[in-house]
Design an enzyme around this catalytic site. Structure first.
Site, mmCIF file in Angstrom:
data_model
loop_
_atom_site.group_PDB
_atom_site.id
_atom_site.type_symbol
_atom_site.label_atom_id
_atom_site.label_comp_id
_atom_site.label_asym_id
_atom_site.label_seq_id
_atom_site.Cartn_x
_atom_site.Cartn_y
_atom_site.Cartn_z
ATOM 1 C CE LYS A 69 4.359 7.807 5.778
ATOM 2 N NZ LYS A 69 3.914 8.670 4.496
ATOM 3 C CB SER B 264 -5.589 4.673 1.829
ATOM 4 O OG SER B 264 -5.500 5.670 1.091
ATOM 5 C CD GLN C 88 3.276 4.639 2.232
ATOM 6 O OE1 GLN C 88 3.454 5.220 1.467
ATOM 7 N NE2 GLN C 88 2.184 4.815 2.967
ATOM 8 C CG ASN D 206 -4.195 15.865 -0.772
ATOM 9 O OD1 ASN D 206 -3.962 15.420 0.195
ATOM 10 N ND2 ASN D 206 -5.697 15.963 -1.071
ATOM 11 N N GLY E 65 -2.780 8.218 -4.320
ATOM 12 C CA GLY E 65 -2.203 9.314 -5.012
ATOM 13 C C GLY E 65 -0.982 9.674 -4.110
ATOM 14 C CG ASP E 66 3.079 10.805 -3.322
ATOM 15 O OD1 ASP E 66 3.171 10.856 -1.946
ATOM 16 O OD2 ASP E 66 4.317 11.502 -3.724
ATOM 17 C CE LYS F 72 4.697 7.406 -2.435
ATOM 18 N NZ LYS F 72 4.041 7.857 -1.277
ATOM 19 C CB THR G 222 -2.333 13.476 4.049
ATOM 20 O OG1 THR G 222 -2.448 12.302 3.418
ATOM 21 C CG2 THR G 222 -0.842 13.486 4.559
ATOM 22 C CE LYS H 231 -4.058 1.810 0.384
ATOM 23 N NZ LYS H 231 -3.741 2.455 -0.990
HETATM 24 P P1 NDP Z 1 0.568 17.731 -4.605
HETATM 25 O O1 NDP Z 1 0.967 17.246 -5.770
HETATM 26 O O2 NDP Z 1 -0.835 18.013 -4.192
HETATM 27 O O3 NDP Z 1 1.303 18.948 -3.909
HETATM 28 C C1 NDP Z 1 2.831 19.145 -3.940
HETATM 29 C C2 NDP Z 1 2.911 20.550 -3.489
HETATM 30 O O4 NDP Z 1 4.447 20.527 -3.364
HETATM 31 C C3 NDP Z 1 2.914 21.519 -4.555
HETATM 32 O O5 NDP Z 1 2.235 23.096 -4.026
HETATM 33 C C4 NDP Z 1 4.119 21.854 -5.361
HETATM 34 O O6 NDP Z 1 4.501 22.793 -5.915
HETATM 35 C C5 NDP Z 1 4.992 21.491 -4.264
HETATM 36 N N1 NDP Z 1 6.344 20.946 -4.775
HETATM 37 C C6 NDP Z 1 6.502 19.660 -5.389
HETATM 38 N N2 NDP Z 1 7.864 19.511 -5.931
HETATM 39 C C7 NDP Z 1 8.584 20.577 -5.176
HETATM 40 C C8 NDP Z 1 9.887 20.995 -5.032
HETATM 41 N N3 NDP Z 1 10.899 19.868 -5.673
HETATM 42 N N4 NDP Z 1 10.107 22.138 -4.539
HETATM 43 C C9 NDP Z 1 9.219 23.097 -4.135
HETATM 44 N N5 NDP Z 1 7.879 22.742 -4.181
HETATM 45 C C10 NDP Z 1 7.547 21.544 -4.588
HETATM 46 O O7 NDP Z 1 1.259 16.560 -3.445
HETATM 47 P P2 NDP Z 1 0.526 16.151 -2.082
HETATM 48 O O8 NDP Z 1 0.312 17.341 -1.410
HETATM 49 O O9 NDP Z 1 -0.121 15.030 -2.226
HETATM 50 O O10 NDP Z 1 2.265 15.715 -1.539
HETATM 51 C C11 NDP Z 1 3.091 16.689 -0.861
HETATM 52 C C12 NDP Z 1 3.883 15.872 0.192
HETATM 53 O O11 NDP Z 1 3.179 14.943 0.939
HETATM 54 C C13 NDP Z 1 4.886 14.607 -0.744
HETATM 55 O O12 NDP Z 1 6.055 14.601 -0.046
HETATM 56 C C14 NDP Z 1 3.978 13.228 -0.392
HETATM 57 O O13 NDP Z 1 4.823 12.357 -0.554
HETATM 58 C C15 NDP Z 1 3.488 13.701 0.921
HETATM 59 N N6 NDP Z 1 2.451 12.847 1.321
HETATM 60 C C16 NDP Z 1 1.281 12.953 0.857
HETATM 61 C C17 NDP Z 1 -0.025 12.028 0.949
HETATM 62 C C18 NDP Z 1 -1.327 12.271 0.309
HETATM 63 O O14 NDP Z 1 -2.320 11.574 0.837
HETATM 64 N N7 NDP Z 1 -1.483 13.141 -0.699
HETATM 65 C C19 NDP Z 1 0.059 11.069 2.095
HETATM 66 C C20 NDP Z 1 1.368 11.193 2.874
HETATM 67 C C21 NDP Z 1 2.469 11.867 2.389
HETATM 68 P P3 NDP Z 1 4.246 22.731 -7.703
HETATM 69 O O15 NDP Z 1 2.738 22.969 -7.950
HETATM 70 O O16 NDP Z 1 5.192 24.228 -8.074
HETATM 71 O O17 NDP Z 1 4.964 21.739 -8.122
#
Ligand code: NDP
Length: 450
Positions: free
Chosen positions: A117, A382, A114, A243, A168-169, A129, A212, A93
């Site tokens: 976690k 999830s 993961q 997200n 998703g991620d 992943k 999250t 997962k």
């Molecule tokens: P999204 O794609 O919804 O958002 C990602 C955000 O981070 C955007 O604002 C993006 O900006 C920014 N970002 C991405 N890459 C970079 C970078 N290299 N430098 C600066 N900013 C960056 O992703 P999520 O919100 O889903 O995920 C965010 C984090 O949380 C990740 O590390 C993910 O692994 C972790 N996570 C997510 C979960 C989930 O349920 N979604 C669960 C647990 C952890 P821009 O639009 O400009 O790229």
């Protein structure tokens, strides 16, 4: 038993040799192994059964070609991956990431994290992943659909409700999950819960999009409560604007805190008056529908935008919640946070804090919530989505939110109690790593050498 590593350095040499140039993976393994080494030394059973070596090798990795045709009629080729890391306590997962930076080392670090976690959530989920080096930014909906269909045309052979259930991620939200689910259904001729984060009219759980970010703030609240305090009235820096960041801000507002910063890969905005519900709704429209840049917030609401910078220098904050991506807090950022009197850093993103920055924060007495505990709310819901799918039922928002709060509270208690057991009170990093490791290792020992 000569070949059993006797020291942490010997073990890390082995990991680096076997996974050359996978720097993020080495970083993640070193962080966990650092914490659990006292346990490994106190009970020889783990090293004798080569549990650490077995844990750092994925059970299976699938790498595949993803060819598709863009709107201009040109053929595009991306690389698709699924890392099936460990299934000792349940089906693999973990999310799918679509981002140009995706490579095997990054996905192995994410899959490794993961595993522990998922163990902390107390739900029966193994760890995995996957993703692709595809950038949805700037692509039309039709291009994203064709890419998702091409990606699922190979992945569908390897997943299943009792085998591997992706979510998703970064770069994979409701739109992408929908396109991939549609293609799976067509190819497999089967409507089953092979992805989580589905739409609520076709098997998704309420509160999954929120989970999250909400869970991160529940965890932060528990960290405050353990000190006899609360997030109510506190000022919070949030990075990212996707997200996790969006729903972290929503829950900060619900619990009486004030979020004053958001960022994206272009820079950050600082809004000292706070990102209230109305402004947050505007951000959600900007990021999820119009797919614009956070700089537009500054123009819309008349606040400062700092291009090319991260928000960790914002003064007057009590809490920092990194919610963008890995390695976004370096040691200089950590020094700034400490100098500005930050009380809590809790990771919404996976491994957003570099190792020396994490050490500096912990050594300076900042309460530090590691991602594998603090952002476990997403995978927890999830797991609840899988339970609802298996039972052909759906729970109300209140029910799911209540269960999420219960799970985050329990994860917090487990981390604290384990840290106390190993005589490092308040050290959530050690608590989370040892508790997650012990659970997975025990299952692996029970199941023999497989
Ligand atoms: P999204 O794609 O919804 O958002 C990602 C955000 O981070 C955007 O604002 C993006 O900006 C920014 N970002 C991405 N890459 C970079 C970078 N290299 N430098 C600066 N900013 C960056 O992703 P999520 O919100 O889903 O995920 C965010 C984090 O949380 C990740 O590390 C993910 O692994 C972790 N996570 C997510 C979960 C989930 O349920 N979604 C669960 C647990 C952890 P821009 O639009 O400009 O790229």
């Amino acid at each position: 038993m000569d070949d059993v590593p006797q020291t942490l350095d010997e073990f890390m040499d082995y990991v680096v040799t076997k996974s050359a140039a996978q720097y993020e993976f080495h970083q993640a393994v070193r962080e966990v192994t650092n914490s659990v080494w006292p346990l490994l030394e106190s009970d020889p059973i783990y090293l004798r059964a080569k549990i650490p070596e077995r844990m750092v090798h994925a059970e299976r990795i699938i790498i595949f070609r993803v060819p598709w045709v863009d709107d201009a009629g040109e053929v595009q080729v991306n690389r698709g991956f699924r890392v099936e890391m460990n299934s000792a306590i349940g089906p693999y997962k973990g999310g799918l990431r679509f981002h140009p930076s995706v490579n095997l080392g990054i996905l192995k670090f994410l899959a490794f994290e993961q595993v522990f976690k998922n163990a902390l959530t107390s739900l029966p989920m193994g760890g995995g992943k996957g993703g692709a080096d595809f950038d949805p930014k700037g692509r039309s909906d039709n291009e994203v659909m064709r890419f998702c269909q091409a990606f699922m045309s190979e992945l569908f052979r390897h997943i299943g409700p009792h085998t591997d259930v992706p979510a998703g991620d970064i770069g994979v939200g409701g739109r992408e999950i929908g396109y991939m689910f549609g293609q799976y259904k067509k190819l497999a001729n089967q409507f089953s819960g092979i992805l989580t984060g589905k739409g609520t009219t076709w098997g998704g759980s309420l509160i999954r999009p929120e989970s999250t970010g909400y869970g991160l703030v529940y965890f932060t609240e528990e960290m405050f409560r353990a000190q006899g305090d609360s997030i109510n009235g506190k000022t919070v820096i949030v990075s990212g604007s996707g997200n996790v960041a969006q729903f972290a801000v929503e829950n900060i507002n619900r619990l009486g805190g004030t979020a004053v910063a958001l960022s994206d890969s272009g820079g950050f905005i600082h809004d000292p008056d706070g990102i209230d519900a109305e402004k947050l709704a505007w951000v959600m429209d900007l990021k999820n529908i119009r797919r614009g840049r956070i700089s537009e917030y500054a123009e819309r609401f008349g606040v400062e935008y700092y291009p090319g910078q991260r928000p960790w220098g914002v003064e007057g904050a009590d809490v920092a919640l990194p919610c963008a991506t890995q390695n976004e807090i370096n040691v200089d950022n950590a020094k700034q946070l400490v100098a500005n009197g930050i009380q809590i850093v809790a990771e919404g993103a996976n491994m957003p804090t570099e190792p020396d920055a994490e050490k500096l924060l912990v050594d300076s007495g900042v309460l530090f919530g590691p991602g594998k505990a603090a952002n476990a709310g997403g995978v927890s819901v999830s797991g609840l989505e899988m339970a609802q799918n298996a039972g052909f039922t759906s729970w109300t928002r209140e029910e799911v939110d209540g269960k999420l709060l219960g799970i985050m509270t329990k994860i917090h208690t487990t981390c604290r109690e384990t840290a106390e057991e190993f005589e490092v009170p308040n050290n959530y990093v050690v608590g989370a790593n040892i508790a997650g490791f012990r659970k997975v290792a025990t299952a692996m020992l029970d199941q023999g050498v497989v």
